[in-house]
Design an enzyme around this catalytic site. Structure first.
Site, PDB file in Angstrom:
ATOM      1  CE  LYS A   1       9.585   4.622 -32.264  1.00 15.89           C
ATOM      2  NZ  LYS A   1       8.535   5.628 -31.996  1.00 15.89           N
TER       3      LYS A   1
ATOM      4  CD  GLU B   1      23.479  13.652 -32.101  1.00 13.71           C
ATOM      5  OE1 GLU B   1      23.657  14.282 -31.039  1.00 13.71           O
ATOM      6  OE2 GLU B   1      24.210  13.790 -33.094  1.00 13.71           O
TER       7      GLU B   1
ATOM      8  CB  CYS C   1      18.769  17.938 -26.715  1.00 17.63           C
ATOM      9  SG  CYS C   1      18.973  18.400 -28.441  1.00 17.63           S
TER      10      CYS C   1
ATOM     11  CD  GLU D   1      17.141  16.472 -21.478  1.00 18.66           C
ATOM     12  OE1 GLU D   1      16.870  15.262 -21.385  1.00 18.66           O
ATOM     13  OE2 GLU D   1      17.588  16.983 -22.520  1.00 18.66           O
TER      14      GLU D   1
HETATM   15  P1  NAD Z   1      12.584   8.974 -25.571  1.00 14.65           P
HETATM   16  O1  NAD Z   1      13.929   8.388 -25.326  1.00 14.65           O
HETATM   17  O2  NAD Z   1      11.499   8.660 -24.625  1.00 14.65           O
HETATM   18  O3  NAD Z   1      12.055   8.537 -27.012  1.00 14.65           O
HETATM   19  C1  NAD Z   1      12.776   8.810 -28.185  1.00 14.65           C
HETATM   20  C2  NAD Z   1      12.344   7.834 -29.266  1.00 14.65           C
HETATM   21  O4  NAD Z   1      12.738   6.522 -28.864  1.00 14.65           O
HETATM   22  C3  NAD Z   1      10.839   7.771 -29.503  1.00 14.65           C
HETATM   23  O5  NAD Z   1      10.602   7.587 -30.879  1.00 14.65           O
HETATM   24  C4  NAD Z   1      10.428   6.537 -28.723  1.00 14.65           C
HETATM   25  O6  NAD Z   1       9.264   5.919 -29.228  1.00 14.65           O
HETATM   26  C5  NAD Z   1      11.636   5.649 -28.942  1.00 14.65           C
HETATM   27  N1  NAD Z   1      11.812   4.596 -27.918  1.00 14.65           N
HETATM   28  C6  NAD Z   1      11.381   4.618 -26.630  1.00 14.65           C
HETATM   29  N2  NAD Z   1      11.708   3.446 -26.027  1.00 14.65           N
HETATM   30  C7  NAD Z   1      12.367   2.700 -26.940  1.00 14.65           C
HETATM   31  C8  NAD Z   1      12.957   1.409 -26.913  1.00 14.65           C
HETATM   32  N3  NAD Z   1      12.948   0.650 -25.819  1.00 14.65           N
HETATM   33  N4  NAD Z   1      13.579   0.951 -28.036  1.00 14.65           N
HETATM   34  C9  NAD Z   1      13.622   1.715 -29.147  1.00 14.65           C
HETATM   35  N5  NAD Z   1      13.047   2.945 -29.245  1.00 14.65           N
HETATM   36  C10 NAD Z   1      12.441   3.428 -28.149  1.00 14.65           C
HETATM   37  O7  NAD Z   1      12.831  10.532 -25.712  1.00 14.65           O
HETATM   38  P2  NAD Z   1      11.742  11.682 -25.930  1.00 14.65           P
HETATM   39  O8  NAD Z   1      11.068  11.925 -24.645  1.00 14.65           O
HETATM   40  O9  NAD Z   1      10.911  11.383 -27.149  1.00 14.65           O
HETATM   41  O10 NAD Z   1      12.684  12.913 -26.336  1.00 14.65           O
HETATM   42  C11 NAD Z   1      13.260  13.745 -25.425  1.00 14.65           C
HETATM   43  C12 NAD Z   1      14.725  13.372 -25.215  1.00 14.65           C
HETATM   44  O11 NAD Z   1      15.432  13.442 -26.447  1.00 14.65           O
HETATM   45  C13 NAD Z   1      15.422  14.368 -24.314  1.00 14.65           C
HETATM   46  O12 NAD Z   1      16.251  13.671 -23.403  1.00 14.65           O
HETATM   47  C14 NAD Z   1      16.269  15.191 -25.275  1.00 14.65           C
HETATM   48  O13 NAD Z   1      17.401  15.801 -24.707  1.00 14.65           O
HETATM   49  C15 NAD Z   1      16.641  14.168 -26.275  1.00 14.65           C
HETATM   50  N6  NAD Z   1      17.068  14.812 -27.525  1.00 14.65           N
HETATM   51  C16 NAD Z   1      18.385  14.801 -27.874  1.00 14.65           C
HETATM   52  C17 NAD Z   1      18.803  15.448 -29.040  1.00 14.65           C
HETATM   53  C18 NAD Z   1      20.247  15.458 -29.470  1.00 14.65           C
HETATM   54  O14 NAD Z   1      20.500  15.794 -30.612  1.00 14.65           O
HETATM   55  N7  NAD Z   1      21.182  15.120 -28.612  1.00 14.65           N
HETATM   56  C19 NAD Z   1      17.867  16.092 -29.832  1.00 14.65           C
HETATM   57  C20 NAD Z   1      16.536  16.086 -29.441  1.00 14.65           C
HETATM   58  C21 NAD Z   1      16.138  15.437 -28.288  1.00 14.65           C
END
Ligand code: NAD
Length: 453
Positions: A154, A229, A263, A355
């Site tokens: 997804k 992650e 991140c 963040e």
């Molecule tokens: P997010 O948590 O809002 O969403 C991430 C994904 O999860 C999206 O595809 C979203 O649709 C899905 N999602 C949201 N709610 C959900 C639920 N209840 N159940 C299942 N899936 C759900 O994050 P974002 O805003 O898209 O991304 C930014 C975040 O990602 C930042 O905190 C960043 O640090 C983190 N990130 C971490 C890494 C790593 O490798 N550690 C890499 C990239 C981004």
């Protein structure tokens, strides 16, 4: 079916609509992936390896198209987007070597032979954030497929286009139907279905710590495997004995790359007090010279933020901080934001602790090594970080002292596909990339054969 209009972040113009799949579509995709698993797991290791290499070749042949698509959908600079498409090719090639190397053990026992096998798990659900749509998808699907699993992925709501194209390219490369499916949809619908559907045997989640916690709690119900992650608030520690010119020239890229939506952004800048003023005077011209412009240009170092809502969130942090200096950004349509340096008043400032996920550096002085380590560790996160020093002993002491999964000394680089990547503390657990990631997509089975007559 519900659909969502995608916006080009650099122009604000609508690109196209994308269907938001529901539970029924998710269940159908998971059922197809489950059926495909029964034959994919039987594919001879050499043949699976060949198919993954062919997938890598097809991605390579379409790398420019993928990169251009990412520029339009995500506002990434063309230079970054080319690297990202190349990274997907590289991880596919790298993990194409895995099927033939997934060897078990033969363990000495009395009265028979004992063997271990690395069995694939089944259907793996991968949930991807919007900030690096291509690499994060590839870091999950390449090792998962190599180990004999099938994948439903997804993408984030705002950035599904390159993942959808990758699924088409997988078919073009000859991967059987159902082995790799991309299903755009809302997180709390399609993503959540990966968590609750019993046929999904593992969830690989990359995203915010808030959502990661709910995924982990949901997976507990079926004792489902999960890798997380999550977010980061990474320290960039500059000691007085470092090459200050080099550290200052590099600091902007360590945060402003991908407009700070990274991140691994080293957004907490810790500078030893004896060189604090001098360092800021070196940093200022580097920040002002950072090129924020149309991401299609080869010269662009930074593009826009992902959305209007995200720009508002980033602005809420800079509005409450003391601005030291800023760079420049276009003021036309699109979600532009200037690179900004804030002087933290203390380690309890909101912009220091949370963040921001935008082009914002928070600076704080420290006195000695012990204080630098304590400040670096004073966070719920533990993803990456940098240390600048010419003293090898200090580099090793501080590297061991800082609780984070990835550290760079005299550098800001975090990612190499052949070395492990992942977080500590609330940045998550499990490691992607590197030689061992593929084992995370397997279960160890132990078989004993009696040789007694
Ligand atoms: P997010 O948590 O809002 O969403 C991430 C994904 O999860 C999206 O595809 C979203 O649709 C899905 N999602 C949201 N709610 C959900 C639920 N209840 N159940 C299942 N899936 C759900 O994050 P974002 O805003 O898209 O991304 C930014 C975040 O990602 C930042 O905190 C960043 O640090 C983190 N990130 C971490 C890494 C790593 O490798 N550690 C890499 C990239 C981004």
């Amino acid at each position: 079916m519900d659909s969502l209009d995608l916006i080009n972040p650099a122009t604000g113009a609508v690109l196209q609509g994308v269907p938001m799949n529901g539970i029924a579509e998710a269940d159908a995709a998971i059922a197809r992936a489950q059926r495909a698993f029964e034959s994919w797991r039987q594919v001879a290791p050499g043949d699976r390896a060949r198919l993954l290499r062919r997938f890598a070749d097809v991605v390579d042949a379409h790398a420019e198209e993928l990169a251009q698509l990412e520029v339009r959908n995500s506002g990434h600079t063309i230079g970054n987007a080319r690297w990202e498409a190349g990274n997907v090719r590289d991880v596919l090639e790298y993990y194409a070597a895995a099927p033939e190397r997934l060897t078990g053990r033969q363990i000495p026992v009395a009265g028979g032979i004992d063997m271990t096998f690395h069995e694939p798990l089944g259907v793996v659900g991968i949930i991807v954030p919007w900030n690096f749509p291509m690499p994060i998808a590839g870091w999950g699907f390449a090792p998962a497929l190599a180990a004999g699993n099938t994948v439903v992925l997804k993408p984030a709501e705002l950035t599904p286009l390159t993942a959808l194209r990758l699924a088409e390219l997988a078919l073009e490369a000859g991967l059987p139907e159902g082995v790799f499916t991309v299903l755009p949809g809302r997180g709390d619908v399609v993503g959540q279905r990966f968590v609750t559907h019993p046929a999904v045997r593992k969830v690989c989640f990359t995203g915010s710590t808030r959502v990661g916690k709910s995924i982990m709690a949901g997976c507990a119900d079926q004792v489902k495997r999960v890798t997380l992650e999550l977010g980061g608030k990474n320290a960039n520690i500059v000691f007085a004995d470092s090459d200050l010119e080099k550290a200052a020239a590099s600091a902007p890229g360590g945060v402003f790359d991908n407009a700070g939506q990274d991140c691994c952004a080293r957004s907490r800048l810790l500078v030893q007090d004896s060189v604090y003023d001098r360092f800021l005077s070196l940093l200022e011209p580097a920040v002002k010279a950072y090129r924020v412009e149309d991401p299609r240009l080869d010269t662009a170092e930074m593009g826009p933020l992902i959305s209007a809502a995200h720009r508002e969130k980033v602005a809420s942090y800079t509005a409450e901080g003391e601005v030291a200096f800023t760079g420049t950004a276009p003021d036309g349509d699109g979600w532009w934001f200037p690179p900004t340096v804030l002087l933290a008043q203390s380690a309890s400032d909101r912009h220091w602790r949370e963040e921001v996920f935008g082009p914002v550096i928070s600076v704080l002085p420290f006195h000695d090594e012990a204080e630098a380590i304590a400040l670096a560790n004073d966070t719920e996160y533990g993803l990456s970080g940098s240390i600048w020093t010419r003293d090898l002993g200090r580099a090793l002491r501080v590297s061991r002292g800082v609780d984070t999964g990835n550290l760079s000394v005299n550098s800001h680089s975090s990612v190499r596909y052949w070395t492990p990547f992942g977080g500590m503390k609330q940045s998550g657990f499990g490691r992607e990339l590197g030689p061992d990631a593929v084992l995370g997509f397997t279960d160890v089975k132990n078989v004993f054969i009696s040789t007694e007559s």
